[in-house]
Design an enzyme around this catalytic site. Structure first.
Site, mmCIF file in Angstrom:
data_model
loop_
_atom_site.group_PDB
_atom_site.id
_atom_site.type_symbol
_atom_site.label_atom_id
_atom_site.label_comp_id
_atom_site.label_asym_id
_atom_site.label_seq_id
_atom_site.Cartn_x
_atom_site.Cartn_y
_atom_site.Cartn_z
ATOM 1 N N LYS A 76 -4.087 -7.714 -1.590
ATOM 2 C CA LYS A 76 -3.360 -6.497 -1.231
ATOM 3 C C LYS A 76 -3.916 -5.937 0.076
ATOM 4 O O LYS A 76 -5.133 -5.884 0.269
ATOM 5 C CB LYS A 76 -3.483 -5.475 -2.362
ATOM 6 C CG LYS A 76 -2.682 -4.189 -2.152
ATOM 7 C CD LYS A 76 -2.831 -3.265 -3.353
ATOM 8 C CE LYS A 76 -2.069 -1.963 -3.183
ATOM 9 N NZ LYS A 76 -2.204 -1.067 -4.355
ATOM 10 N N SER A 151 1.938 0.580 -6.331
ATOM 11 C CA SER A 151 1.949 0.258 -4.920
ATOM 12 C C SER A 151 1.629 -1.207 -4.620
ATOM 13 O O SER A 151 1.791 -1.654 -3.483
ATOM 14 C CB SER A 151 0.920 1.151 -4.197
ATOM 15 O OG SER A 151 -0.401 0.917 -4.670
ATOM 16 N N SER A 175 -0.852 1.147 -10.323
ATOM 17 C CA SER A 175 -0.348 0.315 -9.231
ATOM 18 C C SER A 175 -0.567 -1.178 -9.394
ATOM 19 O O SER A 175 -0.058 -1.956 -8.597
ATOM 20 C CB SER A 175 -0.953 0.774 -7.902
ATOM 21 O OG SER A 175 -0.444 2.028 -7.529
#
Length: 499
Positions: A76, A151, A175
């Protein structure tokens, strides 16, 4: 075909495939899916292939290899990487390359994993749909008109699309777990402090936690084993021994386990019938596998979302104050600074932040700054901290009665892109079932738990006491041995591996 992480590692160990072949397949799948999915903000083709060649050479030479040698992973874009950009999907950090690796990234590399790229996300991890990214929207591999969640939407979509078997996400209020549920994969949020936050660009420091995402519980256990452990560079890292998670994968049932079912919030408007059905199915599976199923309540659960959306913006307001155009990242042009009515320093700060941050990040900074202001600190932030203590007490009391808690992950399956972008409250309510684990600091895992009427995945969630990831992994693995939801693949995965 890229299978699960555990299967690929077995194939690599046996010599059935080489690391170069595996990485080449991963990169080909990224190229095939990127135009429609947009899971990646950066792809490291050259360095990934070089790393694969090195792994194959070491294997041929008989050298000792790490447990993840040759495995492609995606990171990420909120975790620092010294050899590729770390942008947090924000204009503010566009093109920024950190001088060091985050501890979790370094540990994965040390274990032999090969980082093939960085994944898209909501800007600075603020969002639930990966639509606030400055790098474009990410699509859900099951239906590209739907959100992959957020996210960590890019990290989840990368696995679901077959680009990588394992990705690394972060979870501040859900997330990892919400995107995992939306994309039909498995996602684990470890105990706060189990995994180092060093090199994680902070959103809310008391809530953020990195964790693995993959197709199965076996995959995330492999990832957690490599990344967990004490780190003296992180003041919140817990100095506790990391157990061997392998025995949890050998359990054949959950006999003797007492699992409490959480039903708070399920009677609210907007809860999809598919979510209720998935929870009922999970209850049945665990009961058949020997668990005792009981009801459990967390009395302050109705305060989870409002408490979270005071504490998280307050911490974000503080953390993001460091992005000012002075040291790194986006800086407005000198001509604009000179033309401003204010002094040059103030102009640089205000104009750089106004131009570098997106609207959702600005909204949360403003909310946090307001709640921390002199006249409102006690009424908002301090009060939220007191409620957080009550929430933690609820969890402590519940885990005196049960070994695990079972509940939903999300109020619905994946929703349409642009459906909630103009309604922040509706977007925030996506966190209805997930933020409790972050406020309490307990580990939680999202498991594929079913599908709705149109074929979109639905997840179920298990939560465990602090530092009891082994318990989560055991129960989750038993659930997956007794169900097949985690074995189903989206159309995008099939298309990427049809050759």
């Amino acid at each position: 075909m890229l299978h699960s992480a555990s299967e690929i590692l077995k194939q690599l160990d046996s010599g059935e495939v080489t690391a170069v072949e595996v990485i080449a397949q991963s990169l080909a799948a990224i190229r095939a899916s990127q135009p429609t999915i947009n899971a990646f903000t950066h792809v490291a083709e050259e360095t990934a292939m070089q790393a694969a060649e090195a792994v194959d050479a070491d294997r041929k030479a008989g050298k000792t290899l790490g447990p993840l040698a040759g495995l492609p992973v995606a990171i990420k874009d909120v975790l620092c990487t010294s050899d590729m950009p770390t942008t947090c999907s924000s204009k503010m950090l566009e093109g920024f390359v950190p001088p060091y690796d985050a501890t979790v990234v370094a540990r994965l590399k040390s274990a032999g994993a090969i980082v093939v790229g960085k994944t898209n996300m909501d800007e600075f991890a603020m969002g639930a749909s990966t639509e606030t990214s400055a790098m474009g929207v990410t699509g859900n591999p099951w239906d590209t008109t739907k959100t992959p969640g957020g996210s960590s939407g890019g990290a989840a979509a990368a696995v679901a699309a077959g680009a990588v078997p394992l990705s690394l996400g972060t979870d501040t209020g859900g997330s990892i777990r919400q995107p995992a549920a939306f994309c039909g994969i498995t996602g684990l949020k470890p105990t706060y402090g189990r995994v180092s936050r060093y090199g994680l660009v902070a959103f809310a420091s008391s809530l953020d936690q990195a964790g693995p995402m993959g197709w199965s519980v076996d995959d995330v256990a492999i990832g957690l084993q490599a990344m967990a452990g004490y780190d003296p560079r992180d003041s919140t890292s817990v100095n506790a021994e990391v157990p061997d998670f392998t025995p949890a994968m050998a359990a054949e049932d959950v006999r003797g386990m007492r699992i409490g079912v959480l039903r708070e919030g399920l009677d609210q408007d907007g809860i999809s019938p598919a979510v209720r059905d998935a929870l009922a199915t999970a209850e049945s599976v665990f009961r058949e596998q020997g668990a005792e199923i009981v009801e459990v309540e967390l009395p302050h659960s109705k305060y989870w979302v409002p408490t979270y959306y005071v504490i998280a913006p307050c911490e974000a307001s503080s953390n993001l104050s460091r992005f000012d155009g002075a040291h790194y990242g986006y800086r407005v042009a000198d001509a604009e600074i000179a033309a401003a009515d204010s002094g040059p320093l103030e102009a640089m700060y205000s104009l750089s932040r106004a131009g570098g941050f997106g609207s959702e990040v600005k909204r949360r900074i403003m909310v946090g700054t307001y709640a921390l202001s002199e006249g409102y600190y006690d009424a908002y932030y301090n009060q939220a901290l007191k409620v957080r203590r009550l929430i933690r007490n609820d969890y402590d009391a519940a885990f005196q009665q049960v070994d695990l808690m079972l509940g939903p992950v999300t109020p619905s399956p994946a929703f349409a892109l642009n459906e909630k972008t103009d309604d922040p409250i509706a977007m925030y309510l996506c966190d209805l079932f997930t933020v409790g684990a972050n406020l309490a600091g307990v580990p939680a895992i999202s498991l594929p738990g079913g599908f709705d009427a149109v074929g979109l995945p639905v997840g179920v969630q298990l939560q465990a006491p602090v530092m009891e990831e082994t318990r989560l992994l055991r129960a989750g693995n038993v659930f997956q041995m007794a169900s097949d939801f985690h074995t189903r693949r989206p159309p995008t995965f099939t298309a990427n591996h049809s050759q």
